[in-house]
Write a protein that holds these residues in place. Structure first.
Motif, mmCIF file in Angstrom:
data_model
loop_
_atom_site.group_PDB
_atom_site.id
_atom_site.type_symbol
_atom_site.label_atom_id
_atom_site.label_comp_id
_atom_site.label_asym_id
_atom_site.label_seq_id
_atom_site.Cartn_x
_atom_site.Cartn_y
_atom_site.Cartn_z
ATOM 1 N N MET A 73 0.848 -1.174 0.000
ATOM 2 C CA MET A 73 0.000 0.000 0.000
ATOM 3 C C MET A 73 0.893 1.236 0.000
ATOM 4 O O MET A 73 1.809 1.349 0.796
ATOM 5 C CB MET A 73 -0.892 -0.005 1.246
ATOM 6 N N ASN A 74 0.647 2.129 -0.899
ATOM 7 C CA ASN A 74 1.431 3.336 -1.045
ATOM 8 C C ASN A 74 0.540 4.548 -0.787
ATOM 9 O O ASN A 74 -0.469 4.719 -1.452
ATOM 10 C CB ASN A 74 1.981 3.410 -2.465
ATOM 11 N N LYS A 75 0.925 5.361 0.177
ATOM 12 C CA LYS A 75 0.161 6.576 0.461
ATOM 13 C C LYS A 75 1.018 7.769 0.107
ATOM 14 O O LYS A 75 2.212 7.794 0.381
ATOM 15 C CB LYS A 75 -0.208 6.660 1.942
ATOM 16 N N LYS A 76 0.398 8.751 -0.472
ATOM 17 C CA LYS A 76 1.105 9.980 -0.791
ATOM 18 C C LYS A 76 0.591 11.075 0.138
ATOM 19 O O LYS A 76 -0.605 11.312 0.230
ATOM 20 C CB LYS A 76 0.874 10.365 -2.247
ATOM 21 N N VAL A 77 1.509 11.706 0.822
ATOM 22 C CA VAL A 77 1.160 12.773 1.746
ATOM 23 C C VAL A 77 1.725 14.070 1.194
ATOM 24 O O VAL A 77 2.904 14.151 0.861
ATOM 25 C CB VAL A 77 1.745 12.499 3.160
ATOM 26 N N THR A 78 0.891 15.079 1.107
ATOM 27 C CA THR A 78 1.358 16.381 0.634
ATOM 28 C C THR A 78 1.276 17.388 1.770
ATOM 29 O O THR A 78 0.398 17.319 2.626
ATOM 30 C CB THR A 78 0.505 16.873 -0.551
ATOM 31 N N PHE A 79 2.206 18.274 1.750
ATOM 32 C CA PHE A 79 2.264 19.328 2.755
ATOM 33 C C PHE A 79 2.116 20.665 2.060
ATOM 34 O O PHE A 79 2.607 20.859 0.947
ATOM 35 C CB PHE A 79 3.603 19.300 3.511
ATOM 36 N N GLY A 80 1.474 21.595 2.746
ATOM 37 C CA GLY A 80 1.345 22.939 2.209
ATOM 38 C C GLY A 80 2.636 23.711 2.411
ATOM 39 O O GLY A 80 3.639 23.187 2.877
ATOM 40 N N ALA A 81 2.607 24.965 2.051
ATOM 41 C CA ALA A 81 3.780 25.821 2.206
ATOM 42 C C ALA A 81 4.085 26.013 3.689
ATOM 43 O O ALA A 81 3.190 26.040 4.539
ATOM 44 C CB ALA A 81 3.529 27.170 1.554
ATOM 45 N N ARG A 82 5.356 26.138 3.994
ATOM 46 C CA ARG A 82 5.788 26.371 5.365
ATOM 47 C C ARG A 82 5.304 27.753 5.808
ATOM 48 O O ARG A 82 5.473 28.734 5.088
ATOM 49 C CB ARG A 82 7.308 26.311 5.447
ATOM 50 N N PRO A 83 4.689 27.845 6.989
ATOM 51 C CA PRO A 83 4.226 29.161 7.449
ATOM 52 C C PRO A 83 5.404 30.089 7.715
ATOM 53 O O PRO A 83 6.472 29.645 8.136
ATOM 54 C CB PRO A 83 3.458 28.860 8.735
ATOM 55 N N LYS A 84 5.205 31.353 7.451
ATOM 56 C CA LYS A 84 6.261 32.341 7.689
ATOM 57 C C LYS A 84 6.291 32.668 9.183
ATOM 58 O O LYS A 84 5.249 32.847 9.805
ATOM 59 C CB LYS A 84 6.006 33.602 6.882
#
Length: 89
Positions: free
Chosen positions: A1-12
């Motif tokens: 099973m392969n899961k892809k996790v995405t992250f948003g932009a790093r907060p300033k």
């Protein structure tokens, strides 16, 4: 099973944090008015500091850290004060 996790932009990071407002928020008083900014003082002469590194036993470090926390200070401030007193005897 392969899961892809995405992250948003790093907060300033915030450039200025009002410590009084931060303490009020943490203690549950976020709705209180922020303290006025400190009054401007004449800038003190900047002194380039030197770093001092020492090795101490873990047990002593633990005691220093606990004692400094009790007195709401840092180990570095305690060391500076004691070294200043010792040097000026």
């Amino acid at each position: 099973m392969n899961k892809k996790v995405t992250f948003g932009a790093r907060p300033k990071p915030l450039s200025v944090v009002d410590p009084v407002a931060a303490d009020a928020f943490v203690s549950g008083g976020a709705e209180t008015q922020p303290a006025p900014p400190p009054q401007a003082q004449e800038p003190a002469e900047k002194v380039k500091l030197k770093r001092l590194t020492i090795d101490i036993e873990p047990a002593l470090h633990k005691r220093l850290k606990a004692r400094a926390a009790e007195e709401d200070t840092s180990i570095a401030d305690v060391a500076r004060r004691l070294l200043q007193e010792w040097a000026h005897r």
